[in-house]
Design an enzyme around this catalytic site. Structure first.
Site, PDB file in Angstrom:
ATOM      1  N   ARG A   1      37.834 -18.782  20.212  1.00  0.00           N
ATOM      2  CA  ARG A   1      37.796 -19.113  21.625  1.00  0.00           C
ATOM      3  C   ARG A   1      36.449 -18.795  22.268  1.00  0.00           C
ATOM      4  O   ARG A   1      35.932 -19.572  23.064  1.00  0.00           O
ATOM      5  CB  ARG A   1      38.887 -18.318  22.349  1.00  0.00           C
ATOM      6  CG  ARG A   1      38.854 -18.477  23.858  1.00  0.00           C
ATOM      7  CD  ARG A   1      39.973 -17.690  24.527  1.00  0.00           C
ATOM      8  NE  ARG A   1      39.952 -17.918  25.953  1.00  0.00           N
ATOM      9  CZ  ARG A   1      39.173 -17.254  26.796  1.00  0.00           C
ATOM     10  NH1 ARG A   1      38.367 -16.316  26.336  1.00  0.00           N
ATOM     11  NH2 ARG A   1      39.179 -17.534  28.083  1.00  0.00           N
TER      12      ARG A   1
ATOM     13  N   PHE B   1      50.201 -19.915  16.234  1.00  0.00           N
ATOM     14  CA  PHE B   1      51.382 -20.781  16.277  1.00  0.00           C
ATOM     15  C   PHE B   1      51.197 -22.019  15.389  1.00  0.00           C
ATOM     16  O   PHE B   1      52.178 -22.620  14.968  1.00  0.00           O
ATOM     17  CB  PHE B   1      51.680 -21.164  17.726  1.00  0.00           C
ATOM     18  CG  PHE B   1      51.659 -19.968  18.642  1.00  0.00           C
ATOM     19  CD1 PHE B   1      52.410 -18.847  18.337  1.00  0.00           C
ATOM     20  CD2 PHE B   1      50.854 -19.922  19.774  1.00  0.00           C
ATOM     21  CE1 PHE B   1      52.379 -17.711  19.138  1.00  0.00           C
ATOM     22  CE2 PHE B   1      50.810 -18.798  20.589  1.00  0.00           C
ATOM     23  CZ  PHE B   1      51.573 -17.687  20.271  1.00  0.00           C
TER      24      PHE B   1
ATOM     25  N   SER C   1      42.404 -25.893  25.774  1.00  0.00           N
ATOM     26  CA  SER C   1      41.936 -24.707  25.054  1.00  0.00           C
ATOM     27  C   SER C   1      41.299 -25.080  23.728  1.00  0.00           C
ATOM     28  O   SER C   1      40.266 -24.540  23.343  1.00  0.00           O
ATOM     29  CB  SER C   1      43.087 -23.741  24.766  1.00  0.00           C
ATOM     30  OG  SER C   1      43.799 -23.419  25.925  1.00  0.00           O
TER      31      SER C   1
ATOM     32  N   GLU D   1      55.657 -26.694  17.796  1.00  0.00           N
ATOM     33  CA  GLU D   1      54.709 -26.729  16.679  1.00  0.00           C
ATOM     34  C   GLU D   1      55.347 -27.258  15.399  1.00  0.00           C
ATOM     35  O   GLU D   1      54.670 -27.893  14.581  1.00  0.00           O
ATOM     36  CB  GLU D   1      54.116 -25.324  16.458  1.00  0.00           C
ATOM     37  CG  GLU D   1      53.263 -24.803  17.624  1.00  0.00           C
ATOM     38  CD  GLU D   1      54.066 -24.188  18.772  1.00  0.00           C
ATOM     39  OE1 GLU D   1      55.313 -24.092  18.653  1.00  0.00           O
ATOM     40  OE2 GLU D   1      53.460 -23.795  19.790  1.00  0.00           O
TER      41      GLU D   1
ATOM     42  N   HIS E   1      41.608 -20.330  18.942  1.00  0.00           N
ATOM     43  CA  HIS E   1      41.865 -19.031  19.570  1.00  0.00           C
ATOM     44  C   HIS E   1      42.278 -17.996  18.527  1.00  0.00           C
ATOM     45  O   HIS E   1      43.143 -17.159  18.772  1.00  0.00           O
ATOM     46  CB  HIS E   1      42.957 -19.155  20.632  1.00  0.00           C
ATOM     47  CG  HIS E   1      42.453 -19.731  21.940  1.00  0.00           C
ATOM     48  ND1 HIS E   1      41.578 -20.774  22.005  1.00  0.00           N
ATOM     49  CD2 HIS E   1      42.731 -19.406  23.236  1.00  0.00           C
ATOM     50  CE1 HIS E   1      41.317 -21.074  23.271  1.00  0.00           C
ATOM     51  NE2 HIS E   1      41.997 -20.261  24.033  1.00  0.00           N
TER      52      HIS E   1
ATOM     53  N   ASP F   1      44.331 -11.611  26.033  1.00  0.00           N
ATOM     54  CA  ASP F   1      45.724 -12.026  25.817  1.00  0.00           C
ATOM     55  C   ASP F   1      46.483 -11.035  24.944  1.00  0.00           C
ATOM     56  O   ASP F   1      47.707 -10.944  25.018  1.00  0.00           O
ATOM     57  CB  ASP F   1      45.779 -13.420  25.162  1.00  0.00           C
ATOM     58  CG  ASP F   1      45.701 -14.541  26.200  1.00  0.00           C
ATOM     59  OD1 ASP F   1      45.912 -14.263  27.392  1.00  0.00           O
ATOM     60  OD2 ASP F   1      45.423 -15.691  25.804  1.00  0.00           O
TER      61      ASP F   1
ATOM     62  N   ARG G   1      35.281 -23.793  19.135  1.00  0.00           N
ATOM     63  CA  ARG G   1      36.281 -24.810  19.492  1.00  0.00           C
ATOM     64  C   ARG G   1      35.647 -26.066  20.069  1.00  0.00           C
ATOM     65  O   ARG G   1      36.189 -27.152  19.976  1.00  0.00           O
ATOM     66  CB  ARG G   1      37.321 -24.235  20.458  1.00  0.00           C
ATOM     67  CG  ARG G   1      36.726 -23.709  21.751  1.00  0.00           C
ATOM     68  CD  ARG G   1      37.798 -22.945  22.533  1.00  0.00           C
ATOM     69  NE  ARG G   1      37.224 -22.155  23.595  1.00  0.00           N
ATOM     70  CZ  ARG G   1      37.639 -22.168  24.856  1.00  0.00           C
ATOM     71  NH1 ARG G   1      38.663 -22.923  25.209  1.00  0.00           N
ATOM     72  NH2 ARG G   1      37.062 -21.426  25.764  1.00  0.00           N
TER      73      ARG G   1
END
Ligand SMILES: Cc1ncc(C[n+]2csc(CCOP(=O)(O)OP(=O)(O)O)c2C)c(N)n1
Ligand SMILES: Cc1ncc(C[n+]2csc(CCOP(=O)(O)OP(=O)(O)O)c2C)c(N)n1
Ligand SMILES: [Mg+2]
Ligand SMILES: [Mg+2]
Lengths: 318, 302, 318, 302
Positions: free
Chosen positions: C170, C86, C40, C61, C112, C120, C13
């Site tokens: 991530r 998403f 993020s 989104e 991610h 998560d 990222r």
């Protein structure tokens, strides 16, 4: 020999609508959620018969899908249906997380799928759902081939536990399966025997495949095995591997993008078990067009002639 | 005798201001809609007819700034049809404004036509700003254009978009509303075609969106409610928006009360006409009614 | 021989965030839309540097994706980025119709992604995007393998015309490609030569594949060809067909569902051109779990040992 | 000395009514949140702490009807956490209500734990009604439950759901709001955790949702705005909802003004704590602060 002139044409969506009514009669927990196209996808039949168990949610596919989950988690068996383009994608996140990950007992009907929705054009011609839906864990995905089979698939979906997506079409298509033909989720049907090559199809291309196989036999004495792979997930590995071993070459045919579609699912099974040459009949990485269903079927090469030619091609690669 | 359909070459300019002019234009647009849908044998009559008066004022009353001779003119205002299914009224309007030959209206929904069932960017029809067909997406595209013009390029270009009233049941539409208010997009004019009809029935029965004005106010819009068939009210609403674009820090929502199928007696206010074309008999009746109306307009000398 | 201890670890990222900044410096039309996770996905770097060209859209989104289309149709080059779960699914309908069908010049960053998002848990561990995105006409789909490559991919995406989706992760992963390694969209990189079998990988499994190949060679003298298939759509048919012909067996490895993923795309090419046995390393039709990235990589069998064992298996089927 | 974490066995019953009781319960919940997040080394402290007071009243003040000994009890009220990231406060609450052993709080976010990073139905933790983690979905699931209870099974079961205030930027949430109003779901209580914080900053800066009350009113809700840390106001809001459930034909929205990180001075009202766990030093400080507060409560004899 099948005499095509004797075959009636009925839309598969009629089978869906009627199937939901049958379920409603058998089980008071069957609920239907409307997405402002209940006439098109024929859940209007259920609505007329069981108005107390029908809820109109309007044009809100995300909400309808997740309301269905709340109902399923409270013991109901909700059916939500819309055009396949919107019942698979406008709610894709909801399908993944709330339906599939919860393993919720929700049934989705994706109607008006594929190019045969016709003059509405590309936005409505969903050709990508199979790729998405077959990658979701816990999801059962059925693409029935005619009216009878859609009705059986719908009833079977309502009577099994867990998420199911049924993809069907708008236009009238040959109704060639019989009332007493066996339908079992996850078990492909072999419609015609043969060992020269296998033609694996789902949806309205099953009929075109049968006709192509008949042409191959009549014209050239080539015996093609024709397989109706109505359930794309879970896939019938056994039938596919046997076809690869016995026939040594496979043509797949579907009203869907080639990338990621049913043929791709078959290819996964083939290379993992018994690699043979394959040829894919489907939409080749482009969007659809307005036009009449028959025009489009032949323009996009999903008809019996294309399947016939694909069979001849693949025999050269055997 | 078989019904013969042809399209006159007549085009209109963007300079109308009398009620007589608007009436004649919208009659021509309604005739085009009936003709092209009759030939197509499928498509959306109701919403297309219901929006004819608003399209007439927007495109021919000096509101929207465009140039058919150079339609990609960089400084043009944008019109985004979010309710893609009423493409027939957009096609008729663009043809009558000179974007493409009127006779092409005869190709609606046919294989390889530039007049796809829903507006299609890849069909290269002049005047089409975006593809549409999945409800709720166009208004967010309009928003992106309005942001570009006002916040990035800082031009005075305006963006107009039409959504249906059933369409605003889609949640994404409220994301658009929230962002439009948040970014003070006073250059955005959102027209809600409030015919209280959608496919399954009356909007207030299928899924109630009411009260509409309160909703848009709570999403920080200027709201104007009008009779969508009254040229004076339509004109004045658009002019108020143009004023707002300069002076206000809020986007404008015009809630236009319309009738589905307006102009054709047997279609008026009947949701069954959402997605049906006229058959031959119905088309004949429709042409007769429109012809009578034309005579009336002439005789009234509005 | 690569000395693993010398390899730094950097999250992909970071490459995305830095790549967008480079683009911003080169081209004033680059715009970034934020989806409430700009830190993020590291577009916060762009936001700091070019606040006038950054727009926060909040947690929406669908809207962000379609706003991007409106901007692209007005001459801008918008990047929207969120968690891949998403950025590929909550907006799936928008991606299909407004982005892909319009062929709009919109760039989406899916961050991610995969199980390595870690604790998560399953909802955030997107393992299905490749299946969906590679079926969309006009879409370019890139899954880079390390920091450097992600940066190059991001820059290349911003400099080509048309929709691009870049999928990245991530956690910090080995940064093994060099600054001057060639990166071209649509052209796979052969990282190691060999004719005994081919290992085709994308994303973080590329490094694991290299390590597995090194083990195969050191332990058993088996020479595996390692291919970094960073672009999944359009797919590099030539490299895949050559691998099938030269090696006669293929293992694919990806941090994604096996059904419909990169391996499935490879299988489509293989059976259509030169059928050989394949083995798929990936997630086998289940959702993820909370845990640390490394734990999960080995629990789900995406590590070098699994690839090593798959290679031995497939050699038996050659 | 290393920080040692253990969880007492203490559970609470659903019969609290004094401020002292609520204070003690919410202190214990906050302690659990800090402990489990400290052990997990990742997760969402801010929102979890901010909702402790509301969870204390909802689960221990006789509002929500549940039975930990038979948690799938058919007639239970439903609690649906739509803002899945604040799972730690839900886990702490369920443990302290006796749904599962409190010591399991030590397994949060670990491989094979029943306490997944976001609530997971497939992990089989008692008390979890649905998986969550993608914002906006839970509230629609709650809606489906409320429809089932009120419109299909016609029971008096209530459905409570918590969304964040950033979460209501999602359009699907407004689809849920529209349908809740449309179906007169007076048995639905929608709690908006209005801390004005989300990941990227202040909600009013990231994407303004204001005015919230007007929005929900325009979507046909009863709206109650409260201080989400004032037990009297929380109790009275829930009681008003329970009254509404019987007498009103509208769903209820409780807009709870809260502070992210409430109770821990260095976390309070700071959006950076949205998704961070405390490190050892921070955990020590937090425990000290909570301990002091405990003494205060005792001495005040509320
Ligand atoms: C996302 C999405 N869902 C469903 C449809 C199918 N559909 C097309 S038009 C329509 C009804 C629209 O109602 P409204 O906006 O009021 O337009 P009107 O009928 O008044 O023309 C529906 C449900 C669609 N095009 N897109
Ligand atoms: C659909 C979706 N988009 C993005 C995210 C990532 N995400 C998790 S929590 C969060 C912020 C939520 O803000 P709010 O609802 O105010 O909760 P708070 O920060 O106050 O706890 C975001 C963007 C997500 N989980 N789901
Ligand atoms: Mg309408
Ligand atoms: Mg918040």
């Amino acid at each position: 020999m099948i005499d095509e002139s004797k075959i009636k044409k009925i839309p598969t969506r009629m089978g869906f609508g009627e199937g939901v009514v049958v379920l409603g009669e058998r089980n008071p927990n069957i609920i239907v959620l409307g997405g402002d196209i209940t006439g098109s996808v024929m859940t209007s039949l259920f609505k007329e018969k069981f108005p107390d168990r029908f809820f109109s949610i309007g044009i809100a596919e995300q909400n309808a899908t997740t309301i269905a989950v709340g109902m399923a988690l409270s013991g109901k068996i909700p059916f939500f249906s819309s055009y396949s383009a919107f019942a698979a994608f406008r709610n894709a996140d909801q399908l993944r997380i709330s339906v599939a990950y919860n393993n919720a007992n929700v049934k989705i009907g994706g109607g008006h799928s594929g190019i045969t929705v016709g003059p509405d054009g590309a936005t409505h011609q969903s050709l990508e759902e199979v790729a998405y839906l077959r990658t979701l864990p816990n999801m059962t995905l059925i693409v029935p081939s005619d009216y009878n089979e859609t009705k059986k698939a719908t009833i079977a979906a309502g009577e099994m536990n867990g998420p199911v997506f049924i993809r069907f079409g708008r236009s009238a298509v040959p109704s060639f399966t019989a009332d007493n033909d066996k339908f079992e989720i996850g078990k492909a049907n072999i419609l015609k025997d043969g060992n020269d090559l296998a033609i694996i199809a789902s949806g309205l291309t099953v009929w075109e495949s049968l006709m192509a196989a008949q042409m191959l036999e009549n014209n050239l004495g080539i015996k093609a095995r024709v397989i109706n792979l109505h359930t794309i997930k879970p896939i019938d590995q056994e039938v596919i591997v046997a076809a690869a071993k016995d026939c040594g070459a496979i043509v797949t045919a579907e009203e869907h993008q080639i990338h990621g579609g049913m043929g791709s699912a078959v290819a996964e099974v083939v290379v993992a078990n018994y690699p043979v040459p394959m040829k894919f009949i489907g939409i080749n990485d482009r969007f659809g067009l307005s036009g009449e269903p028959d025009e489009l079927i032949s323009y996009f090469g999903l008809d019996r002639n294309s399947i016939y030619n694909a069979a001849l091609d693949i025999l050269k690669r055997k | 005798m078989a019904l013969e359909i042809s399209f006159s070459d007549k085009t209109f300019t963007n300079t109308s201001h009398t009620l007589q002019e608007f009436s004649e234009i919208s009659l021509e647009l309604r005739r085009d809609v009936i003709k092209s849908l009759y030939l197509a044998k499928s498509g959306h009559s109701g919403g297309s007819l219901g929006m004819a008066d608003i399209f007439a004022v927007l495109f021919f009353g000096g509101i929207l700034r465009y140039n058919p001779a150079n339609w990609q003119w960089e400084k043009r205002d944008k019109f985004v049809l979010s309710a893609g299914h009423i493409a027939p009224i957009l096609y008729a309007t663009l043809a009558r404004a000179g974007f493409f030959p009127t006779k092409e209206l005869a190709t609606l929904r046919k294989l390889h036509s530039r007049l796809q069932g829903h507006p299609a960017l890849d069909a290269n029809l002049p005047g089409i700003e975006t593809s549409a067909g999945s409800l709720g997406q166009g208004i967010s595209i309009a928003l992106g254009m309005a942001m570009t013009h006002k916040l990035i390029d800082r031009t005075d270009q305006l963006v107009f978009s039409v959504t249906g009233d059933g369409e605003i049941e889609e949640g994404s539409v409220w994301e658009a509303a929230m962002a439009a208010g948040n970014y003070n997009l006073s250059n955005l004019c959102w027209i809600v075609d409030n015919n209280d009809c959608q496919i399954d029935g009356r909007v207030h029965q299928v899924m109630s969106i009411y009260p509409i004005a309160d909703k848009f106010k709570s999403f920080n819009f200027n709201v104007i409610t009008i009779d969508g068939h009254n040229y004076n009210e339509i004109l004045s609403a658009f002019n108020t928006f143009k004023e707002n674009a300069k002076t206000s820090d809020k986007p404008t929502c015009i809630i236009a009360k319309t009738y589905m199928g307006k102009g054709i007696s047997f279609m008026e206010d009947d949701y069954k006409w959402h997605g049906m074309p006229p058959n031959e008999e119905q088309a004949r009746k429709a042409f007769n009614e429109l012809e009578k109306m034309q005579q009336q307009i002439k005789s009234l000398n509005l």
